[in-house]
Design a protein around this motif. Structure first.
Motif, PDB file in Angstrom:
ATOM      1  N   SER A   1      66.464  15.952   6.027  1.00 33.69           N
ATOM      2  CA  SER A   1      66.404  15.385   7.382  1.00 33.69           C
ATOM      3  C   SER A   1      66.662  16.437   8.448  1.00 33.69           C
ATOM      4  O   SER A   1      66.477  16.166   9.643  1.00 33.69           O
ATOM      5  CB  SER A   1      67.423  14.250   7.521  1.00 33.69           C
ATOM      6  OG  SER A   1      67.076  13.148   6.699  1.00 33.69           O
TER       7      SER A   1
ATOM      8  N   ALA B   1      59.541  12.347   9.063  1.00 33.06           N
ATOM      9  CA  ALA B   1      60.574  12.090  10.069  1.00 33.06           C
ATOM     10  C   ALA B   1      60.005  11.607  11.391  1.00 33.06           C
ATOM     11  O   ALA B   1      60.599  10.743  12.048  1.00 33.06           O
ATOM     12  CB  ALA B   1      61.405  13.353  10.297  1.00 33.06           C
TER      13      ALA B   1
ATOM     14  N   VAL C   1      63.711  10.874   4.513  1.00 33.66           N
ATOM     15  CA  VAL C   1      64.353  11.597   5.608  1.00 33.66           C
ATOM     16  C   VAL C   1      64.622  10.614   6.736  1.00 33.66           C
ATOM     17  O   VAL C   1      63.992   9.555   6.841  1.00 33.66           O
ATOM     18  CB  VAL C   1      63.488  12.762   6.119  1.00 33.66           C
ATOM     19  CG1 VAL C   1      63.355  13.834   5.056  1.00 33.66           C
ATOM     20  CG2 VAL C   1      62.119  12.284   6.574  1.00 33.66           C
TER      21      VAL C   1
END
Length: 289
Positions: A54, A240, A283
């Motif tokens: 992440s 993401a 993520v």
């Protein structure tokens, strides 16, 4: 996560699965399944090394770039972006505008654009421009009439009878590679990133449709090279800040009415692949750019 930075999100597992997949005659859905397997193996290794995926996205890359320019002592700098780099350049322009002297955006990847769902229509548009520009040229149009039909013929022929094109790796080992029509479609798509190759594409397409595979044999090693591309960073970024703002149903809707011969492969690779990938890449979604 890119280049020589540490930790590296380079995914050799992805490339090994690509070589395995291309070593047999299969359709594009099987290729995508192989790539997903490679990504899964890469994800297992990276998370097993306690790497928080992440932490890798366009926001962080933009911060790193600004920090790097500071460390190198540049008072001003120029930015150049192509493909997804265009999105990154715009992030840096927004978040760190102070020292930017100029910026070149060499494609139309704009903030707010639903990136994954637009892949198929953008891909179709790129082919459309190739065909239309050739037809509008007196030389190209006369030499390669009805280039779109020629391309479809080449794809159909290779799907019916894939071309065997072995590749010798750097260590001297020979890898079996079969070029199907769907794989040919994606190879031409990659060639469109190269301004020096675009003028050659009508000749490549026409020659391939006529059974001359010399250009295909020349392209295969380059298409299968790692190219220094860090697919792990790409996956973390898309999962993401892109895929959370799109949907597979939207991608399917955008594909309606497009030439399936030319767009189905890219939908599978750049649509289904990343939606399925993000299911396990796991993520934290970032705000929309």
């Amino acid at each position: 996560g890119n280049g020589l930075s540490e930790p590296s999100l380079f995914c050799p597992e992805y490339y090994e699965k690509t070589l395995e997949a291309y070593g047999v005659i299969a359709d594009i859905t099987d290729d995508v399944d192989a790539w997903l397997s490679g990504y899964q193996n890469c994800h297992t290794r990276l998370t097993g090394d306690d790497i928080d995926l992440s932490n890798f996205n366009s926001y962080q890359v933009g911060n790193d770039l600004a920090s790097l320019m500071l460390v190198l002592g540049y008072d001003t700098y120029n930015l150049y972006g192509i493909s997804y780099g265009v999105r990154e350049v715009q992030v840096v322009m927004r978040d760190h505008p102070g020292k930017i002297r100029s910026a070149i955006l060499d494609s139309g990847v704009l903030p707010g654009m639903p990136f994954p769902s637009e892949w198929a229509p953008n891909f179709a548009y790129a082919y459309e421009l190739l065909f239309e520009n050739c037809a509008a040229s007196s030389v190209c149009g006369a030499s390669y009439p009805d280039l779109e039909k020629t391309m479809v013929d080449a794809v159909d022929q290779l799907n019916a009878t894939p071309h065997y094109s072995p590749v010798t790796r750097d260590d001297g080992t020979v890898v079996d590679v079969y070029v199907t029509g769907d794989r040919f479609v994606t190879a031409i798509q990659q060639a469109m990133y190269r301004a020096d190759l675009i003028p050659l594409l009508p000749l490549v397409i026409s020659s391939t449709a006529a059974g001359n595979m010399s250009f295909v044999d020349a392209f295969v090693p380059e298409v299968l090279s790692t190219g220094g591309f860090d697919w792990g960073l790409y996956a973390s970024t898309l999962c993401a800040q892109e895929v959370p703002f799109s949907s597979l149903s939207e991608a399917l809707e955008k594909k309606k009415g497009l030439n399936p011969t030319l767009t189905d492969p890219v939908y599978e690779i750049l649509g289904r692949l990343f939606f399925d990938l993000c299911e396990f890449w796991q993520v934290t979604p970032r705000p929309s750019i």
